[in-house]
Design an enzyme around this catalytic site. Structure first.
Site: not given
Ligand code: NAD
Length: 263
Positions: A14, A20-21, A41, A66, A157, A164, A195-197
């Site tokens: 990820g 990214s986290i 990805q 995935v 959300y 989640k 982050t991107l997401a």
């Molecule tokens: P991010 O965009 O950096 O990472 C998300 C990742 O998911 C990307 O690397 C992307 O390529 C991958 N991904 C999406 N669809 C995919 C697929 N079909 N196959 C493989 N990989 C796939 O964003 P992030 O915020 O670092 O997200 C990482 C996790 O942290 C996620 O589960 C997100 O929900 C969670 N999270 C984010 C936050 C926030 O505020 N950003 C808070 C709590 C939890």
């Protein structure tokens, strides 16, 4: 925590970029002495990941979607061929159609519900099933990332909150199922991060600012703090923690109302 993960190796799923986290976690794990492999990805993300992976001493990168069993199979086959055992997997993967991360929850479509669930919740089970044979000898740790939108309503959300909730439940079921193999399964729940997401969620900036202004610790969490929690969970210091959702949100989750000065 230097060297607390020395001798341990694992897979980080990820990393999209240096915000990214998963990248925060990878850096902290590397600094703690772990050896890392990465999934990405598609080609474009692969190009961005390459220099990051190199900066933590890794040239081990595999393309994984995935939702595609064959791509998961070949990634774990490549992992097993290089490393007969692993100690941890970090699942930091989520997706939902941006158009449904804004507006009314009632408009959630069947197609996006299924896809969000598949990528953001079910994939953790697919990953766990492929990872646990590589952990059976020495035990191990599976980690995923969640958000408090699972249990409390956060504007926009929407379907991701439902995904989640499923992911957190899967964490508990996997923790029970794999406990007999010495495998611990936990989720980290950070506050909102840039982050991107995170940016795909409607009003993300306001959510970020509101959390920052009201969290008891007076700030949003940092990538370093999330990384540190992941290091603890993957290390022997976390040996008896499983099935847990650990918040790294500056204490925001304890609030019933905003801070007085913000009312
Ligand atoms: P991010 O965009 O950096 O990472 C998300 C990742 O998911 C990307 O690397 C992307 O390529 C991958 N991904 C999406 N669809 C995919 C697929 N079909 N196959 C493989 N990989 C796939 O964003 P992030 O915020 O670092 O997200 C990482 C996790 O942290 C996620 O589960 C997100 O929900 C969670 N999270 C984010 C936050 C926030 O505020 N950003 C808070 C709590 C939890």
């Amino acid at each position: 925590m230097s060297n607390i993960l020395k001798g341990k190796r694992g897979l980080i799923m990820g990393v999209a970029n240096d915000r990214s986290i998963a990248w925060g976690i990878a850096k902290a794990m590397h600094e703690a002495g772990a050896e890392l492999a990465f999934t990405y990805q598609g080609e474009a993300f692969g190009k961005r990941l390459q220099p990051l992976a190199a900066s933590v001493g890794s040239d081990f990168m595999v393309d994984v979607d995935v939702t595609d069993d064959a791509s998961l199979d070949s990634a774990f086959a490549a992992l097993a061929a290089r490393w007969p055992t692993i100690d941890f997997v970090v699942h930091a993967v989520a997706f939902s159609d941006k158009s449904e991360l804004t507006g009314r929850f009632i408009n959630t479509s069947r197609a996006n519900f299924k896809n969000s669930m598949d990528i953001s919740a079910y994939s953790f089970i697919e990953v766990a099933r492929r990872a646990y044979p590589l952990m059976q000898e020495n035990g191990g740790t599976l980690l995923t990332l969640t958000y408090q939108g699972s249990t409390r309503v956060v504007p926009n959300y929407n379907v991701m909150g439902v995904a989640k909730a499923a992911l957190e439940s899967a964490t508990r079921y996997l923790a029970n199922d794999l406990g007999r193999d010495g495998i611990r399964v936990n989720a980290i729940s950070p506050g909102p991060m840039k982050t991107l997401a995170g940016a795909a969620i409607g009003g993300a900036r306001k959510t970020y600012k509101f959390t920052d202004q009201n969290a008891p610790l007076g700030s949003n969490a940092t990538l370093e703090a999330v990384g540190g929690t992941a290091v603890y969970l993957a290390s022997d210091a976390g040996a008896f923690t499983t099935g847990e959702i650990i918040r790294v949100d500056g204490g925001f989750h304890v609030l019933g109302m905003p801070q007085q000065e913000n009312l």
